[in-house]
Design a protein around this motif. Sequence first.
Motif, PDB file in Angstrom:
ATOM      1  N   ARG A 187       0.835  -1.203   0.000  1.00  0.00           N
ATOM      2  CA  ARG A 187       0.000   0.000   0.000  1.00  0.00           C
ATOM      3  C   ARG A 187       0.869   1.254   0.000  1.00  0.00           C
ATOM      4  O   ARG A 187       1.982   1.244   0.535  1.00  0.00           O
ATOM      5  N   ARG A 188       0.315   2.297  -0.520  1.00  0.00           N
ATOM      6  CA  ARG A 188       1.063   3.557  -0.600  1.00  0.00           C
ATOM      7  C   ARG A 188       1.473   4.065   0.784  1.00  0.00           C
ATOM      8  O   ARG A 188       2.519   4.677   0.953  1.00  0.00           O
ATOM      9  N   ASN A 189       0.639   3.791   1.807  1.00  0.00           N
ATOM     10  CA  ASN A 189       0.940   4.316   3.153  1.00  0.00           C
ATOM     11  C   ASN A 189       1.653   3.307   4.052  1.00  0.00           C
ATOM     12  O   ASN A 189       1.747   3.503   5.260  1.00  0.00           O
ATOM     13  N   ALA A 220      18.382   5.828  -5.372  1.00  0.00           N
ATOM     14  CA  ALA A 220      18.681   6.814  -4.322  1.00  0.00           C
ATOM     15  C   ALA A 220      18.052   8.190  -4.560  1.00  0.00           C
ATOM     16  O   ALA A 220      17.869   8.962  -3.623  1.00  0.00           O
ATOM     17  N   ASP A 221      17.730   8.508  -5.806  1.00  0.00           N
ATOM     18  CA  ASP A 221      17.159   9.822  -6.097  1.00  0.00           C
ATOM     19  C   ASP A 221      15.639   9.842  -6.072  1.00  0.00           C
ATOM     20  O   ASP A 221      15.021  10.895  -6.251  1.00  0.00           O
ATOM     21  N   LYS A 222      15.011   8.699  -5.874  1.00  0.00           N
ATOM     22  CA  LYS A 222      13.544   8.661  -5.883  1.00  0.00           C
ATOM     23  C   LYS A 222      12.991   9.402  -4.670  1.00  0.00           C
ATOM     24  O   LYS A 222      13.498   9.251  -3.558  1.00  0.00           O
ATOM     25  N   GLU A 223      11.935  10.190  -4.892  1.00  0.00           N
ATOM     26  CA  GLU A 223      11.409  11.044  -3.814  1.00  0.00           C
ATOM     27  C   GLU A 223      10.742  10.247  -2.689  1.00  0.00           C
ATOM     28  O   GLU A 223      10.614  10.752  -1.569  1.00  0.00           O
ATOM     29  N   ASN A 224      10.338   9.002  -2.968  1.00  0.00           N
ATOM     30  CA  ASN A 224       9.707   8.197  -1.919  1.00  0.00           C
ATOM     31  C   ASN A 224      10.732   7.381  -1.115  1.00  0.00           C
ATOM     32  O   ASN A 224      10.364   6.570  -0.276  1.00  0.00           O
ATOM     33  N   LYS A 249       6.511   4.878   0.862  1.00  0.00           N
ATOM     34  CA  LYS A 249       7.708   5.529   1.403  1.00  0.00           C
ATOM     35  C   LYS A 249       8.630   4.496   2.047  1.00  0.00           C
ATOM     36  O   LYS A 249       8.179   3.621   2.777  1.00  0.00           O
ATOM     37  N   MET A 250       9.902   4.648   1.757  1.00  0.00           N
ATOM     38  CA  MET A 250      10.886   3.683   2.220  1.00  0.00           C
ATOM     39  C   MET A 250      12.101   4.377   2.817  1.00  0.00           C
ATOM     40  O   MET A 250      12.604   5.353   2.272  1.00  0.00           O
ATOM     41  N   LEU A 251      12.531   3.850   3.953  1.00  0.00           N
ATOM     42  CA  LEU A 251      13.762   4.323   4.578  1.00  0.00           C
ATOM     43  C   LEU A 251      14.850   3.335   4.203  1.00  0.00           C
ATOM     44  O   LEU A 251      14.749   2.141   4.496  1.00  0.00           O
ATOM     45  N   LEU A 252      15.887   3.801   3.542  1.00  0.00           N
ATOM     46  CA  LEU A 252      17.020   2.953   3.155  1.00  0.00           C
ATOM     47  C   LEU A 252      18.163   3.215   4.129  1.00  0.00           C
ATOM     48  O   LEU A 252      18.676   4.328   4.218  1.00  0.00           O
ATOM     49  N   THR A 283       9.524  13.384   9.919  1.00  0.00           N
ATOM     50  CA  THR A 283       9.107  14.360   8.902  1.00  0.00           C
ATOM     51  C   THR A 283       8.901  13.678   7.554  1.00  0.00           C
ATOM     52  O   THR A 283       7.909  13.936   6.862  1.00  0.00           O
ATOM     53  N   PHE A 284       9.814  12.795   7.194  1.00  0.00           N
ATOM     54  CA  PHE A 284       9.725  12.082   5.914  1.00  0.00           C
ATOM     55  C   PHE A 284       8.434  11.264   5.828  1.00  0.00           C
ATOM     56  O   PHE A 284       7.767  11.245   4.790  1.00  0.00           O
ATOM     57  N   PHE A 285       8.070  10.606   6.932  1.00  0.00           N
ATOM     58  CA  PHE A 285       6.856   9.790   6.930  1.00  0.00           C
ATOM     59  C   PHE A 285       5.597  10.588   7.293  1.00  0.00           C
ATOM     60  O   PHE A 285       4.514  10.017   7.411  1.00  0.00           O
ATOM     61  N   GLY A 286       5.763  11.898   7.487  1.00  0.00           N
ATOM     62  CA  GLY A 286       4.610  12.755   7.768  1.00  0.00           C
ATOM     63  C   GLY A 286       4.003  12.535   9.141  1.00  0.00           C
ATOM     64  O   GLY A 286       2.784  12.599   9.320  1.00  0.00           O
ATOM     65  N   ILE A 287       4.864  12.258  10.132  1.00  0.00           N
ATOM     66  CA  ILE A 287       4.388  12.026  11.500  1.00  0.00           C
ATOM     67  C   ILE A 287       4.811  13.186  12.395  1.00  0.00           C
ATOM     68  O   ILE A 287       6.002  13.348  12.695  1.00  0.00           O
TER      69      ILE A 287
END
Length: 312
Positions: free
Chosen positions: A55-57, A202-206, A143-146, A228-232
């Motif tokens: 899912r997107r979220n 690495a340049d993808k906004e998500n 959204k992904m944290l690498l 902030t990245f995950f909108g929390i």
Amino acid sequence: MEKYMTKSVGLLDKAEATANSMRRDELLFSYKGILYPTTVCSPETFKALESFEVRRNDVILAGYPKSGTNWLSQILTDLIAISQKKTPGSESSVNAEEEEEPYLEIGDAEKYERMTKLPSPRLMVTHLRPENLPKSIFQNKAKMLLLIRNPKDVATSYYHFSNGLALLPSYETWDDFFTDFMTKKMAWGCYLEYLSEWNKYADKENIMTITYEEVKENPALSVKNIATFFGIPLTEEQLQLVVERSSFQSMKKNSDKTHGSFGNIFFRKGGVSDWKNLFNEDQSKRMDKAFEEHIAGTKLGKKLKYDLYCKA
């Protein structure tokens, strides 16, 4: 995180018991040219994963083994609890019925069907390279944290980890391990190739890239940036709570509850530059050369600050 890890610990217990009766050469199997632990992964699971709908979220954490995925999972679990107006660590922060092994590629092939019933946001963790993840992750722009870590410390931590868990091949000497690490004989594949593949994304906004070292250096700023990245949104008090609960001391102290008998294996030192206790000069130069060939000069290569963390 206590209840969240219950399924993982149960799975590990079972895997360890099975691995104890296996020969060393049976512990890993190859799938699409990469090795994986036989007792926790299977070709059937990888096949089923391909069509899993992300899912997107959903909240996704990607990191090679021993890059700090346990640590960042703790942070993300607490941030998700906060986003749901729950208190991190409280009994109500995780519903026991809503548990599933968070590592995407670990477990049985039916887990993805069960995961469709879990409420959003679902936390997913993976050690896989991008080309082996479900395409829906990138199509739906979840959204992904690498998470990445300097390769010398990854190798050092992986060596101790392999010797602590029966489900991975153990090594009589560091030299033997280093040879395998540098010749792509590790579970989940070659780390430098892993970095090279992820660099294409690495340049993808998500996708947000963060290093183990920067979280170690400034935990509060790192947690704030991740939230902030995950909108929390976080209050100062919530921020401090997440930082405190995810400190190495706190997680190690709590590891009996979260990781059972595996606590000491998962939480060994939690530091930076432990590689200096194992690498000899030749090995250090060999890693430097491989890093130069694979990843130096790329976005991820620069972010790792190799000269700062990997030069004696």
